[in-house]
Motif scaffolding. Structure first.
Motif, PDB file in Angstrom:
ATOM      1  N   PRO A  24      85.459  56.923  40.392  1.00 28.77           N
ATOM      2  CA  PRO A  24      84.114  57.190  40.916  1.00 28.77           C
ATOM      3  C   PRO A  24      83.329  55.903  41.158  1.00 28.77           C
ATOM      4  O   PRO A  24      83.648  54.850  40.595  1.00 28.77           O
ATOM      5  CB  PRO A  24      83.464  58.017  39.799  1.00 28.77           C
ATOM      6  N   LYS A  25      82.302  56.001  41.988  1.00 31.49           N
ATOM      7  CA  LYS A  25      81.448  54.845  42.239  1.00 31.49           C
ATOM      8  C   LYS A  25      80.623  54.495  41.013  1.00 31.49           C
ATOM      9  O   LYS A  25      80.253  53.341  40.807  1.00 31.49           O
ATOM     10  CB  LYS A  25      80.528  55.128  43.431  1.00 31.49           C
ATOM     11  N   GLU A  26      80.317  55.508  40.194  1.00 35.63           N
ATOM     12  CA  GLU A  26      79.598  55.314  38.946  1.00 35.63           C
ATOM     13  C   GLU A  26      80.386  55.967  37.819  1.00 35.63           C
ATOM     14  O   GLU A  26      81.138  56.908  38.058  1.00 35.63           O
ATOM     15  CB  GLU A  26      78.193  55.935  39.024  1.00 35.63           C
ATOM     16  N   PRO A  27      80.250  55.483  36.584  1.00 36.90           N
ATOM     17  CA  PRO A  27      81.001  56.072  35.475  1.00 36.90           C
ATOM     18  C   PRO A  27      80.673  57.555  35.287  1.00 36.90           C
ATOM     19  O   PRO A  27      79.568  57.996  35.575  1.00 36.90           O
ATOM     20  CB  PRO A  27      80.533  55.249  34.260  1.00 36.90           C
ATOM     21  N   PHE A  28      81.648  58.300  34.795  1.00 40.19           N
ATOM     22  CA  PHE A  28      81.417  59.694  34.462  1.00 40.19           C
ATOM     23  C   PHE A  28      80.500  59.789  33.249  1.00 40.19           C
ATOM     24  O   PHE A  28      80.331  58.831  32.495  1.00 40.19           O
ATOM     25  CB  PHE A  28      82.747  60.394  34.143  1.00 40.19           C
ATOM     26  N   GLY A  29      79.941  60.967  33.055  1.00 41.68           N
ATOM     27  CA  GLY A  29      79.159  61.217  31.851  1.00 41.68           C
ATOM     28  C   GLY A  29      77.664  61.117  32.066  1.00 41.68           C
ATOM     29  O   GLY A  29      77.184  60.589  33.075  1.00 41.68           O
ATOM     30  N   TYR A  30      76.924  61.678  31.087  1.00 43.77           N
ATOM     31  CA  TYR A  30      75.470  61.712  31.115  1.00 43.77           C
ATOM     32  C   TYR A  30      74.950  60.995  29.865  1.00 43.77           C
ATOM     33  O   TYR A  30      75.170  61.451  28.747  1.00 43.77           O
ATOM     34  CB  TYR A  30      74.975  63.158  31.149  1.00 43.77           C
ATOM     35  N   VAL A  31      74.291  59.887  30.071  1.00 39.63           N
ATOM     36  CA  VAL A  31      73.807  59.072  28.945  1.00 39.63           C
ATOM     37  C   VAL A  31      72.521  59.684  28.397  1.00 39.63           C
ATOM     38  O   VAL A  31      71.571  59.929  29.137  1.00 39.63           O
ATOM     39  CB  VAL A  31      73.555  57.620  29.391  1.00 39.63           C
ATOM     40  N   TYR A  32      72.509  59.907  27.089  1.00 38.39           N
ATOM     41  CA  TYR A  32      71.355  60.532  26.434  1.00 38.39           C
ATOM     42  C   TYR A  32      70.213  59.532  26.280  1.00 38.39           C
ATOM     43  O   TYR A  32      70.384  58.462  25.682  1.00 38.39           O
ATOM     44  CB  TYR A  32      71.777  61.081  25.067  1.00 38.39           C
ATOM     45  N   LYS A  33      69.061  59.860  26.827  1.00 41.13           N
ATOM     46  CA  LYS A  33      67.824  59.084  26.692  1.00 41.13           C
ATOM     47  C   LYS A  33      68.023  57.583  26.930  1.00 41.13           C
ATOM     48  O   LYS A  33      67.555  56.747  26.154  1.00 41.13           O
ATOM     49  CB  LYS A  33      67.187  59.346  25.320  1.00 41.13           C
ATOM     50  N   SER A  34      68.726  57.289  28.003  1.00 37.74           N
ATOM     51  CA  SER A  34      68.901  55.892  28.439  1.00 37.74           C
ATOM     52  C   SER A  34      69.488  55.002  27.356  1.00 37.74           C
ATOM     53  O   SER A  34      69.101  53.844  27.184  1.00 37.74           O
ATOM     54  CB  SER A  34      67.559  55.304  28.909  1.00 37.74           C
ATOM     55  N   GLY A  35      70.450  55.549  26.620  1.00 41.02           N
ATOM     56  CA  GLY A  35      71.122  54.742  25.599  1.00 41.02           C
ATOM     57  C   GLY A  35      71.691  53.467  26.197  1.00 41.02           C
ATOM     58  O   GLY A  35      72.275  53.480  27.288  1.00 41.02           O
ATOM     59  N   SER A  36      71.518  52.368  25.510  1.00 40.45           N
ATOM     60  CA  SER A  36      71.910  51.062  26.030  1.00 40.45           C
ATOM     61  C   SER A  36      73.429  50.887  26.065  1.00 40.45           C
ATOM     62  O   SER A  36      74.130  51.243  25.112  1.00 40.45           O
ATOM     63  CB  SER A  36      71.303  49.955  25.178  1.00 40.45           C
ATOM     64  N   SER A  37      73.902  50.299  27.156  1.00 45.20           N
ATOM     65  CA  SER A  37      75.328  49.987  27.249  1.00 45.20           C
ATOM     66  C   SER A  37      75.704  48.854  26.293  1.00 45.20           C
ATOM     67  O   SER A  37      76.888  48.609  26.053  1.00 45.20           O
ATOM     68  CB  SER A  37      75.680  49.594  28.685  1.00 45.20           C
ATOM     69  N   ASP A  38      74.710  48.164  25.751  1.00 45.78           N
ATOM     70  CA  ASP A  38      74.952  47.101  24.782  1.00 45.78           C
ATOM     71  C   ASP A  38      74.845  47.588  23.335  1.00 45.78           C
ATOM     72  O   ASP A  38      74.944  46.774  22.396  1.00 45.78           O
ATOM     73  CB  ASP A  38      73.943  45.963  24.984  1.00 45.78           C
ATOM     74  N   ALA A  39      74.633  48.878  23.141  1.00 43.09           N
ATOM     75  CA  ALA A  39      74.528  49.422  21.783  1.00 43.09           C
ATOM     76  C   ALA A  39      75.828  49.158  21.024  1.00 43.09           C
ATOM     77  O   ALA A  39      76.924  49.305  21.586  1.00 43.09           O
ATOM     78  CB  ALA A  39      74.236  50.914  21.825  1.00 43.09           C
ATOM     79  N   PRO A  40      75.755  48.784  19.753  1.00 44.87           N
ATOM     80  CA  PRO A  40      76.969  48.494  18.977  1.00 44.87           C
ATOM     81  C   PRO A  40      77.820  49.724  18.671  1.00 44.87           C
ATOM     82  O   PRO A  40      79.001  49.590  18.361  1.00 44.87           O
ATOM     83  CB  PRO A  40      76.428  47.870  17.688  1.00 44.87           C
ATOM     84  N   VAL A  41      77.224  50.907  18.765  1.00 44.62           N
ATOM     85  CA  VAL A  41      77.967  52.151  18.532  1.00 44.62           C
ATOM     86  C   VAL A  41      77.813  53.059  19.734  1.00 44.62           C
ATOM     87  O   VAL A  41      76.703  53.277  20.223  1.00 44.62           O
ATOM     88  CB  VAL A  41      77.480  52.877  17.259  1.00 44.62           C
ATOM     89  N   VAL A  42      78.932  53.585  20.224  1.00 44.90           N
ATOM     90  CA  VAL A  42      78.925  54.518  21.358  1.00 44.90           C
ATOM     91  C   VAL A  42      79.596  55.815  20.932  1.00 44.90           C
ATOM     92  O   VAL A  42      80.754  55.811  20.476  1.00 44.90           O
ATOM     93  CB  VAL A  42      79.657  53.934  22.585  1.00 44.90           C
ATOM     94  N   LEU A  43      78.869  56.910  21.063  1.00 46.05           N
ATOM     95  CA  LEU A  43      79.426  58.242  20.815  1.00 46.05           C
ATOM     96  C   LEU A  43      79.742  58.875  22.163  1.00 46.05           C
ATOM     97  O   LEU A  43      78.848  59.096  22.976  1.00 46.05           O
ATOM     98  CB  LEU A  43      78.416  59.126  20.063  1.00 46.05           C
ATOM     99  N   SER A  44      81.012  59.130  22.409  1.00 44.44           N
ATOM    100  CA  SER A  44      81.450  59.783  23.645  1.00 44.44           C
ATOM    101  C   SER A  44      81.798  61.224  23.314  1.00 44.44           C
ATOM    102  O   SER A  44      82.751  61.484  22.576  1.00 44.44           O
ATOM    103  CB  SER A  44      82.665  59.063  24.228  1.00 44.44           C
TER     104      SER A  44
END
Length: 210
Positions: A25-45
């Motif tokens: 896709p042109k953009e990643p799949f998924g819906y990020v909750y409340k603009s969670g940062s891509s730099d966050a040390p923990v990612v819940l998928s």
């Protein structure tokens, strides 16, 4: 003749190599909750089916986790994984993508409503058709302020259909086979169950932030 044989073998190998390739896709799949940062040390998928009762049970706490830690510490991303044996699952995933295309700020609100109305979609009687279930999904979109015409226009686009199918395929390639399946920093949390509370999640996440 040899040249044509080599060409045929080459084309055959190319086709085989790409047969299972999911369209990128042109953009990643998924819906990020409340603009969670891509730099966050923990990612819940979170891979979830909107007509799954276990996913519905886990849904409020997963949002609570995102609220508790905030977008800078924990990024929560929800992915559609419509289970093929639950009625209305794919329709719900496709409807969610339609809403997200129209107004991403309403996506989570829409999923709230879809989960709350599973009895009218996934657990509806067999006499309820796909068209009837779609009408429920249209009504839920209208409840959050989306115009019926806009919703149906987005829902019926080929790209919305393809996105929803490919999102599911990506889940399969990531070995997702049930809902909800949750990865923490790309590692599946095998001990998770839908009854987990915020305290159960803090026991997993706090050590990662220490």
């Amino acid at each position: 003749m040899l040249r044509y044989i080599l060409l045929a073998i080459s084309l055959s190998s190319f086709a085989a190599a790409n047969f299972y390739q999911v369209t990128i896709p042109k953009e990643p799949f998924g819906y990020v909750y409340k603009s969670g940062s891509s730099d966050a040390p923990v990612v819940l998928s979170v891979w979830q089916c909107l007509q799954c009762s276990d996913a519905a049970a886990a849904w409020p706490v997963l949002k609570e986790v995102g609220d508790h830690y905030g977008p800078a510490q924990v990024q929560v991303v929800f992915y559609g994984f419509p289970l093929p044996y639950l009625r209305g699952a794919f329709l719900s995933a496709r409807a969610t993508k339609a809403v997200d295309q129209l107004d991403p700020s309403l996506t989570v609100d829409y999923m709230d409503l879809v989960y709350a109305n599973q009895d009218k979609i996934g657990r509806s009687p067999d006499t309820v058709s796909d068209a009837d279930m779609l009408e429920v999904l249209v009504g839920l979109a209208e409840d959050i302020g989306i115009l019926r015409e806009d919703f149906l226009d987005e829902y019926n686009k080929a790209i919305t259909n393809v996105y929803s199918r490919n999102e599911w395929k990506v889940g399969i390639t990531d070995s997702v086979h049930h809902s909800p399946t949750i990865f923490v920093n790309n590692v599946v949390e095998l001990s998770f169950n839908p009854s987990w509370t915020l305290q159960d999640w803090t026991a997993v996440i706090d050590p990662l932030l220490a």
